[in-house]
Structures are given as C-alpha cells and as structure tokens.
Enzyme design. Structure first.
Site, short mmCIF file in Angstrom:
data_model
loop_
_atom_site.label_atom_id
_atom_site.label_comp_id
_atom_site.label_asym_id
_atom_site.label_seq_id
_atom_site.Cartn_x
_atom_site.Cartn_y
_atom_site.Cartn_z
NE ARG A 1 -8.05 -8.18 0.58
CZ ARG A 1 -7.63 -7.39 -0.40
NH1 ARG A 1 -6.61 -6.57 -0.22
NH2 ARG A 1 -8.24 -7.40 -1.57
CE LYS B 1 -4.43 -1.79 1.19
NZ LYS B 1 -5.41 -2.11 2.23
N1 PMM Z 1 -7.64 -3.51 0.84
C1 PMM Z 1 -8.01 -3.48 -0.45
C2 PMM Z 1 -9.15 -4.17 -0.88
N2 PMM Z 1 -9.89 -4.93 -0.02
N3 PMM Z 1 -10.23 -5.74 2.15
C3 PMM Z 1 -9.88 -5.79 3.44
N4 PMM Z 1 -10.60 -6.52 4.31
N5 PMM Z 1 -8.80 -5.10 3.92
C4 PMM Z 1 -8.03 -4.32 3.10
O1 PMM Z 1 -7.06 -3.71 3.60
C5 PMM Z 1 -8.37 -4.26 1.73
C6 PMM Z 1 -9.51 -4.98 1.28
C7 PMM Z 1 -7.18 -2.63 -1.37
O2 PMM Z 1 -6.97 -3.05 -2.59
P1 PMM Z 1 -6.12 -4.38 -3.11
O3 PMM Z 1 -7.14 -5.47 -3.24
O4 PMM Z 1 -5.61 -3.96 -4.45
O5 PMM Z 1 -5.05 -4.67 -2.11
#
Ligand code: PMM
Length: 260
Positions: free
Chosen positions: A239, A205
């Site tokens: 994640r 990020k």
């Molecule tokens: N970050 C992204 C998308 N979905 N879901 C959760 N639970 N936590 C997160 O930090 C999160 C998310 C940002 O985008 P990416 O899929 O490209 O990493």
C-alpha cells in the site's frame, strides 16, 4: 495498492485530494501508473488522529468512488472501520474493505463482507490511532501480531467470508516502535504462512523517518527500499503513495525471485 486519502489531515497527502475532482484525477493517475487497487479513505488514522463520523466519511468518499468505479477497471477499496461507510462505499462500486480494526470496531462488518462477497484487509493495531504510540510493548511482536491476525481471519471465515477474499496486514506504525516495525517487515514470510494474502503499508511512515532522519516529503527512497524488502519477504500487496516507484521495485524483485 495506491493510497487516496480524501482527508484534510492524513500525515502525507492530507488536504491534497479533498475535492472530488482532485481525488478522481489522482485515482486515475495511480491506475495509469500501474496500481492494481485504489484505496480510498475518508478518515486519517495517523497517530493521535481523532475518529471521523460515518456521515462525514461517506460524504468525502462516495462521490470519488462512484466516478472511479465507473472509470477504472481496477477494484476500489474503502479504508474504513465503520460498517455504515463500507455499505455506502460498496453500493457506490467499491469491492474491497480495508478495515484497520480487523472487524473489531463494527459488529456488522464481517457479516456484511460475507453477504456482499467483498474482499477484506484485516490489519493489526494496538490501541486506537489516538493512543497507539504510547509505549507499545510486546513479548514477541511477530508472534503476537501473527496470532492476532490468525484469530481475526478465523472470525471472518466463521462469519462467512471466503479465505481467498482475505488479506492480512501487520499494521506498520500502528502501535509499534521503530524496531518492532523493522522486525515485522523482516518476518512477513511468517505471516504469509497463515495462508492468506499479505498486505503491508510502509509508505513514508514515521519509522522510515526515524531510520533515515528524513521528513515525510523525502521518504521516497526509504519507502522503495521497504517495499522491495516486503515483496522479497513474501508480501503480495504493498500500500503506497508512489505507485510508479513501487511498480519498479516489484519488477526488480520479481526478476530476482525468478532467478533463485
Ligand atoms: N496505514 C494507514 C492507513 N490505512 N491500511 C492498511 N491496511 N495498512 C496500513 O498500513 C495503513 C492503512 C496510514 O495512513 P496513510 O493512509 O496516510 O498512509
């Protein structure tokens, strides 16, 4: 939790896994690398992103979930805020809903999760992906995020979701400055005290770019450092895009934790 974005515009892997074949092969690779959950999403939530309608999300994710749910033993989660998309994904074999709006976007979401006995990730976000990075301010970011998640988890329980089916997530990068993201990562133990599983998603990020001066493609080491710190502070689920690196970090953290 391995990230599988079936989108043209996610900030890190946008466009890489837009075909069903490419997405399925990446899902299999992440499971082979040791992922315990595969998180499939059809809508980018990067800062500035516009919403994607439910039909488009369904068309992107359902063919991928159908194949992966048959092929893998690990559960599949669907990254969506729309109950309509969650229904299609659960019907296709997903078992968890990762809702970055924490059940606020779709009124039908929490009752649906209760009825289907699905797991749920409730994430904190200030504003919407389009607006969230416009001058985010908090008096006490850790306290405000923790209390928000406590309230949303209570709403989920009132709707009939089992407490053990809930994970809470501070939403790294969702309406937070670099310093606020760092504070939240360092205070995951406070979030863990709510009694729910804690999930965190620092992978590649922008705040890691700000801290290291590195572009998105070369934030792997910073991500692994953030993953190790998060696990040390009490996160149960991380994640990530790079599952093998997170597994290595988890092995080291577990060994050190076992010794203290
Ligand atoms: N970050 C992204 C998308 N979905 N879901 C959760 N639970 N936590 C997160 O930090 C999160 C998310 C940002 O985008 P990416 O899929 O490209 O990493």
């Amino acid at each position: 939790m391995g990230i599988l974005n079936v989108t043209p515009d996610s900030f890190s892997d946008g466009g890489l896994f837009l075909s069903t074949e490419a997405a399925v092969s990446q899902g299999r690779a992440m499971a082979a690398a040791g992922a315990d959950i595969i998180d499939v999403g059809g809508e980018s939530t990067r800062p500035g992103a516009a919403p994607v309608d439910a039909a488009t999300q369904v068309a992107r994710v359902v063919p991928v979930i159908e194949v992966l749910a048959q092929a893998l033993t690990v559960p599949i989660s669907i990254d969506t805020t729309q109950a309509e998309v969650a229904i299609a994904a659960l019907d296709a074999g997903a078992r968890i809903v990762n809702d970055v709006s924490a059940g606020r976007d779709s009124k039908a979401m929490l009752p649906l999760l209760a009825e289907r006995g699905a797991g749920v990730v409730l994430m904190h976000m200030r504003g919407t992906p389009r607006t969230m990075q416009e001058d985010p301010r908090y008096d006490d970011v850790v306290h405000e995020v923790t209390e928000f998640l406590r309230a949303r988890a209570e709403c989920a329980c009132v709707a009939g979701v089992a407490p053990e089916a809930i994970a809470v997530d501070p939403g790294i990068g969702f309406g937070k400055t670099v310093a606020q993201n760092a504070l939240l990562l360092g205070a995951l133990d406070r979030l863990a005290r709510l009694g729910y599983a804690v999930l965190v998603g620092p992978s590649k990020k922008m705040f890691l770019g700000a801290l290291t001066g590195r572009e998105v493609g070369v934030r792997g080491s910073a991500t692994t450092a953030a993953v190790a710190l998060a696990l040390w502070r009490g996160a149960h689920i991380v994640r990530v895009h790079d599952v093998a690196a997170a597994r290595d970090a988890a092995a080291v953290v577990s060994a050190v934790k076992a010794g203290v």
